[in-house]
Design a protein around this motif. Structure first.
Motif, PDB file in Angstrom:
ATOM      1  N   UNK A  29       0.793  -1.357   0.247  1.00 55.36           N
ATOM      2  CA  UNK A  29       0.034  -0.063  -0.054  1.00 55.36           C
ATOM      3  C   UNK A  29       0.829   1.148  -0.099  1.00 55.36           C
ATOM      4  N   UNK A  30       0.457   2.075  -0.807  1.00 54.97           N
ATOM      5  CA  UNK A  30       1.385   3.477  -0.956  1.00 54.97           C
ATOM      6  C   UNK A  30       0.260   4.574  -1.137  1.00 54.97           C
ATOM      7  N   UNK A  31       0.380   5.640  -0.258  1.00 54.58           N
ATOM      8  CA  UNK A  31      -0.122   6.781  -0.460  1.00 54.58           C
ATOM      9  C   UNK A  31       0.728   7.897  -0.726  1.00 54.58           C
ATOM     10  N   UNK A  32       0.910   8.409  -2.057  1.00 56.15           N
ATOM     11  CA  UNK A  32       1.891   9.581  -2.113  1.00 56.15           C
ATOM     12  C   UNK A  32       0.898  10.808  -2.464  1.00 56.15           C
ATOM     13  N   UNK A  33       1.292  12.017  -1.870  1.00 61.40           N
ATOM     14  CA  UNK A  33       0.602  13.296  -2.160  1.00 61.40           C
ATOM     15  C   UNK A  33       1.815  14.252  -2.386  1.00 61.40           C
ATOM     16  N   UNK A  34       1.876  15.058  -3.519  1.00 59.58           N
ATOM     17  CA  UNK A  34       3.119  16.059  -3.709  1.00 59.58           C
ATOM     18  C   UNK A  34       2.653  16.946  -4.664  1.00 59.58           C
ATOM     19  N   UNK A  35       3.241  17.956  -4.926  1.00 59.57           N
ATOM     20  CA  UNK A  35       2.860  19.051  -5.417  1.00 59.57           C
ATOM     21  C   UNK A  35       3.385  18.878  -6.939  1.00 59.57           C
ATOM     22  N   UNK A  36       2.415  18.757  -7.915  1.00 53.29           N
ATOM     23  CA  UNK A  36       2.792  18.844  -9.426  1.00 53.29           C
ATOM     24  C   UNK A  36       3.837  19.902  -9.784  1.00 53.29           C
ATOM     25  N   UNK A  37       4.967  19.723 -10.332  1.00 50.07           N
ATOM     26  CA  UNK A  37       5.870  20.546 -10.702  1.00 50.07           C
ATOM     27  C   UNK A  37       6.556  20.368 -12.192  1.00 50.07           C
ATOM     28  N   UNK A  38       6.252  21.154 -13.006  1.00 46.02           N
ATOM     29  CA  UNK A  38       6.590  21.086 -14.622  1.00 46.02           C
ATOM     30  C   UNK A  38       7.801  21.777 -14.868  1.00 46.02           C
ATOM     31  N   UNK A  39       8.413  22.276 -13.543  1.00 46.10           N
ATOM     32  CA  UNK A  39       9.717  22.886 -13.802  1.00 46.10           C
ATOM     33  C   UNK A  39      10.033  24.377 -14.067  1.00 46.10           C
ATOM     34  N   UNK A  40      10.893  24.687 -14.819  1.00 50.12           N
ATOM     35  CA  UNK A  40      11.066  26.112 -14.708  1.00 50.12           C
ATOM     36  C   UNK A  40      10.688  26.801 -16.371  1.00 50.12           C
ATOM     37  N   UNK A  41      10.309  25.748 -17.215  1.00 46.87           N
ATOM     38  CA  UNK A  41       9.850  26.369 -18.601  1.00 46.87           C
ATOM     39  C   UNK A  41      11.049  26.635 -19.606  1.00 46.87           C
ATOM     40  N   UNK A  42      10.614  26.901 -20.698  1.00 45.52           N
ATOM     41  CA  UNK A  42      11.467  27.162 -21.884  1.00 45.52           C
ATOM     42  C   UNK A  42      10.788  28.139 -22.823  1.00 45.52           C
ATOM     43  N   UNK A  43      11.581  28.967 -23.453  1.00 44.54           N
ATOM     44  CA  UNK A  43      11.201  30.008 -24.428  1.00 44.54           C
ATOM     45  C   UNK A  43      11.936  29.679 -25.559  1.00 44.54           C
ATOM     46  N   UNK A  44      11.253  29.480 -26.842  1.00 42.83           N
ATOM     47  CA  UNK A  44      11.708  28.980 -28.072  1.00 42.83           C
ATOM     48  C   UNK A  44      12.792  27.974 -27.895  1.00 42.83           C
ATOM     49  N   UNK A  45      12.592  26.783 -26.929  1.00 39.25           N
ATOM     50  CA  UNK A  45      13.466  25.628 -27.091  1.00 39.25           C
ATOM     51  C   UNK A  45      14.757  26.021 -26.383  1.00 39.25           C
TER      52      UNK A  45
ATOM     53  N   UNK B   7      16.229  26.740 -22.337  1.00 41.00           N
ATOM     54  CA  UNK B   7      15.824  26.452 -20.988  1.00 41.00           C
ATOM     55  C   UNK B   7      15.951  27.885 -20.209  1.00 41.00           C
ATOM     56  N   UNK B   8      15.103  28.172 -19.287  1.00 33.80           N
ATOM     57  CA  UNK B   8      15.116  29.424 -18.446  1.00 33.80           C
ATOM     58  C   UNK B   8      16.373  29.264 -17.371  1.00 33.80           C
ATOM     59  N   UNK B   9      16.796  30.307 -17.027  1.00 39.93           N
ATOM     60  CA  UNK B   9      17.934  30.055 -15.997  1.00 39.93           C
ATOM     61  C   UNK B   9      17.207  30.266 -14.665  1.00 39.93           C
ATOM     62  N   UNK B  10      17.119  29.150 -14.010  1.00 38.01           N
ATOM     63  CA  UNK B  10      16.801  29.158 -12.560  1.00 38.01           C
ATOM     64  C   UNK B  10      16.785  27.622 -11.931  1.00 38.01           C
TER      65      UNK B  10
END
Length: 839
Positions: free
Chosen positions: A320-336, A338-341
């Motif tokens: 049995x596993x119960x897993x709760x976490x904040x969905x996080x799609x990261x820092x994003x990209x502009x025109x392919x 990667x954003x600095x952070x």
């Protein structure tokens, strides 16, 4: 670092002939082990105490072991039996037969750790292969990672254990809620991930604290498991019940607020010598180096062992596993780009990903006689997930605006720097459930026909997925600037304030049903030549029903059901391999096998509207396996070529088979080829030292495509990985009577190089079949190479132990990407500390 590893491995390889042939100058020891009831004992370790080399007994209890001339001390140990030692005088060039040895049951002292230390990489049993054969006899690469290594490295997630297996890597960590693995250019989906031999939904990160070992069967495993991806399969083996009473309690703490108590208890039920139990579990709570990201999880793993008869056991396991976490799609990209952070969080407030996973498994094993065994497995798994989140960070404004001259139809790009980094966020919601059922039956046996020895596997399995996926329509929430959250960006005119305001969009019901029948035989043509041959037939049904929800009228949404025509697929998966063993500790092998991928997408039909057949993927593999320095070191090298010569691709306008009535029709004319080399080296503990190292090279590319450039590599697959794990136990140098005898230290390094993400550039416009007028908007993203360096220090005294780990000491920065819309940085420098007490 790669050069150092390669030079080391090449040097070891050069030593193979001299080391191996030296062993052949002695004699041969043969014998048989039985229990107190006279039944033969299988998989018991028989080793030369001085040399450290050894074998496991066959199903009839017999063993054969080469040894140098002179008096040799045999060390015999097995789980649940009293360890014995006996002297044998070996005469050069002769066979010495040891009288039958009877092992006594020991319910109070199990030499589990000693057994692990006695076995090399090529001597350990691997249940993932389903056959009772030594790994040296298997024409396929297999790597096992035992609990001792996982504990030394303080493995928290499966990604931490990748430093022990060459060519196994993280492809992406979409949304930060899972770790998607891959090897040899192919992703490990839920079809390729198993727990105790039963498929495991890897939409959630599995718990590592419960693992007894991790088994990786590289390459095609379709003959054993059906429609699995060509890269290989991963089997997670959890801790099993024991009659000896014991256990441990511990606490792990670490950076970013990690707090993780762990417990593990086992023993006989009451005073029974027929029923044993085990119960382990953990609670975990943590923040993250990522702003606003939190997680908590609860895990429990109970199991029972029943000795129904002296030859029959039943193991019941729960999970049995119960897993709760904040969905996080990261820092994003502009025109392919990667954003600095490393820390910037872009999701909306209140985002949550909630998962509950429950499974039960029953494994019945019965030894019919000295040569035959039957095993039956039944399992059920329930998976529930709900995600409340913002949309993925795509479509971030790049500071330009495109205008088209209506007279000339020419498009021009104009700068709008004040818009750079602006992005509109929306709310989305999904709910999914999955019920999974499986039944599996395997019969294994050994026999002879004339001069041929047979190790036979005959099996059948059937499983079913019942899925229910509900999506809600996304709604605008607000607008932000991803580079500077303090900037004021006008909110959209229409927005919702919470997830409960979202409307139903669609519901998809699926009920995939599969069945398979397989037979496989390892033929011993001579002591040095063996051949593995087999075939599987697989059958699949994939009915799907989709419900679409219309816009609400007076608060009610009308539902329209669309029942897709049920697909019926079947495929044959043959396998043929040849093994040559010039000496007992070396095997060379070559093999052919294939796997298949059902084409079940909505567009998987040809120009005439007929469903496409499964795509068949051919795999060719050659390799060498060695146990060097009298079994102290195992070094395995494998080269492979995997070809999908009937890859599906869209039929382009202008092609001879293009149909204007079916513009989305596909053809099985594309080709993707994966080729590479993998090296795995592991040692037994010698003079306090133990080492695990490896290297992999892979190139997975389009070799025949109507859209992509031939030779262009597929995404997510690193061209190079390298790993080195080195541990030292100070007790070997300082003896057992000093304070330092409980001290141990280790380093682990893991290198990932030349990995791509983003989207493969297309040569032609799929809508027109012509070259792009202004170039394709898709681009690839080159992910920074990195070497992660970890160090650990541990100390044990009596029943207490403590271990401290410093990870990513060099503070390397790289990313795990899915396309360009989930750009997740790897963790910075961090620490963990674990204190435990043995019960």
């Amino acid at each position: 670092m790669r050069r150092f590893l390669l030079l080391s491995i090449l040097l070891l390889t050069l030593l193979l002939p001299a080391t191996g042939w030296a062993q052949a100058l002695g004699g041969l020891i043969v014998g048989k082990l039985t229990g107190t009831d006279g039944a033969p004992l299988e998989n018991i370790s028989v080793s030369l105490k001085k040399a450290g080399t050894g074998v496991n007994t066959a199903s009839d209890g017999s063993f054969k072991l080469k040894a140098d001339a002179g008096v040799q001390l045999l060390h015999i140990s097995g789980l649940g039996f009293v360890t014995q030692e006996t002297s044998v005088e070996v005469v050069a060039g002769q066979t010495t037969t040891v009288p039958t040895i009877t092992l006594q049951i020991n319910k109070h002292e199990l030499a589990e750790v000693k057994i692990m230390e006695q076995r090399s990489l090529n001597q350990r049993p691997a249940t993932v292969s389903k056959m009772p054969v030594a790994l040296l006899d298997l024409p396929q690469a297999v790597v096992t990672v035992d609990r001792q290594v996982l504990e030394q490295q303080q493995v928290l997630r499966l990604s931490d254990a990748l430093a022990n297996v060459s060519g196994l890597y993280v492809t992406s960590t979409t949304g930060g809620t899972q770790e998607e693995l891959g090897s040899r250019g192919f992703a490990y989906g839920s079809n390729n991930t198993f727990k105790n031999g039963v498929r495991f939904n890897n939409g959630v990160m599995p718990e590592a604290s419960s693992l007894e070992r991790m088994e990786v069967l590289k390459g095609s495993a379709a003959i054993l498991y059906g429609n699995v991806a060509a890269g290989g399969v991963l089997n997670l083996v959890t801790k099993k019940p024991q009659f000896e009473r014991g256990g441990s309690v511990g606490l792990r703490v670490g950076s970013f607020g990690l707090w993780k108590p762990i417990f593990d208890v086992y023993g006989a039920v009451g005073k029974s010598d027929k029923v044993a139990f085990r119960l382990n579990g953990t609670f975990e709570k943590a923040n993250s180096f990522r702003d606003e990201v939190k997680s908590d999880r609860v895990y429990v793993n109970p199991s029972l062992l029943f000795e129904l008869t002296p030859k029959t056991t039943l193991v019941l396991e729960g999970d049995y596993l119960r897993d709760n976490r904040t969905p996080d799609f990261g820092i994003g990209a502009i025109d392919y780009n990667i954003l600095e952070s490393r820390t910037r969080f872009l999701n909306v407030p209140g985002a949550k990903n909630k998962t509950n996973q429950t499974s039960t498994t029953a494994t019945l094993t019965s030894r019919l006689n000295d040569s035959w065994q039957i095993r039956a497995i039944g399992g059920f798994q329930r998976y529930d997930n709900e995600q409340l989140s913002g949309n993925r960070p795509t479509g971030i404004n790049n500071g330009t605006i495109t205008k088209t001259n209506q007279a000339t139809k020419v498009s021009m790009v104009y700068p709008r720097p004040q818009m750079y980094g602006n992005w509109q966020r929306s709310l989305s919601r999904t709910q999914s459930t999955e019920n999974y059922y499986i039944a599996q039956l395997d019969l294994t046996g050994k026999f002879r026909t004339g001069f041929l020895g047979h190790t036979l596997l005959v099996g059948a399995d059937a499983d079913q997925y019942q899925t229910n996926a509900l999506t809600y329509g996304a709604q605008a929430f607000d607008s932000i600037n991803v580079l500077d959250r303090s900037k004021t960006v006008p909110a959209p005119a229409k927005r919702v304030s919470g997830y409960d305001q979202l409307l139903f969009s669609s519901r998809t019901l699926g009920s995939t049903r599969r069945a398979g029948f397989y037979v496989q035989d390892l033929l011993a043509i001579s002591e040095k030549v063996k051949m593995l041959a087999g075939v599987r037939w697989s059958y699949l049904e994939t009915p799907v029903t989709t419900y679409a929800y219309d816009a609400p009228v007076n608060g009610v949404q009308k539902i329209t059901a669309t029942e897709a025509k049920t697909r019926y697929d079947n495929a044959f998966s043959p396998r043929l391999g040849l093994v040559f063993q010039p000496i007992k500790t070396m095997s060379l092998f070559a093999s052919y096998s294939n796997s298949f991928v059902p084409n079940t997408s909505a567009n998987s039909f040809d120009a005439e509207g007929k469903p496409l057949d499964p795509s068949v993927i051919d795999q060719y593999e050659v390799g060498i396996k060695n146990d060097l320095f009298k079994g102290a070191l195992s070094a395995n090298i494998t080269a492979y070529r995997i070809v999908n010569s009937n890859q599906t691709q869209t039929i382009l306008p202008g092609a001879y088979n293009y149909s204007i009535d079916r513009p989305n029709a596909q053809e099985m004319a594309g080709e993707v080829t994966s080729k590479g080399v993998e090296v795995d080296v592991q040692s037994k503990p010698m003079m306090g030292w133990s080492v695990i190292t490896g290297y992999s090279y892979n190139n997975t590319a389009y070799t025949n495509s109507n859209i992509y450039e031939n030779g262009s590599r597929l995404r997510y697959n690193p061209a190079h990985t390298a790993n080195l794990s080195l541990f030292y136990n100070f007790s070997s140098a300082f003896g057992s009577n000093t304070f330092l005898r409980g001290l141990n230290a280790g380093i682990t390094t893991y290198y990932v190089g030349d990995k791509l993400a983003g989207r493969n550039t297309r040569l032609v416009d799929p809508a027109t079949g012509k070259a792009w007028a202004n170039g394709d908007a898709f681009k690839l993203i080159s992910i920074p190479n990195y070497t992660q360096f970890d160090a650990s220090l541990g100390y044990s005294y009596d029943r207490f132990s403590v271990r401290v780990k410093l990870a990513n000491i060099l503070n390397e920065l790289s990313y795990n990407l899915h396309d360009d819309n989930s750009v997740n940085p790897i963790a910075p420098r961090n620490f963990q500390a674990t204190a435990s007490y043995r019960l």
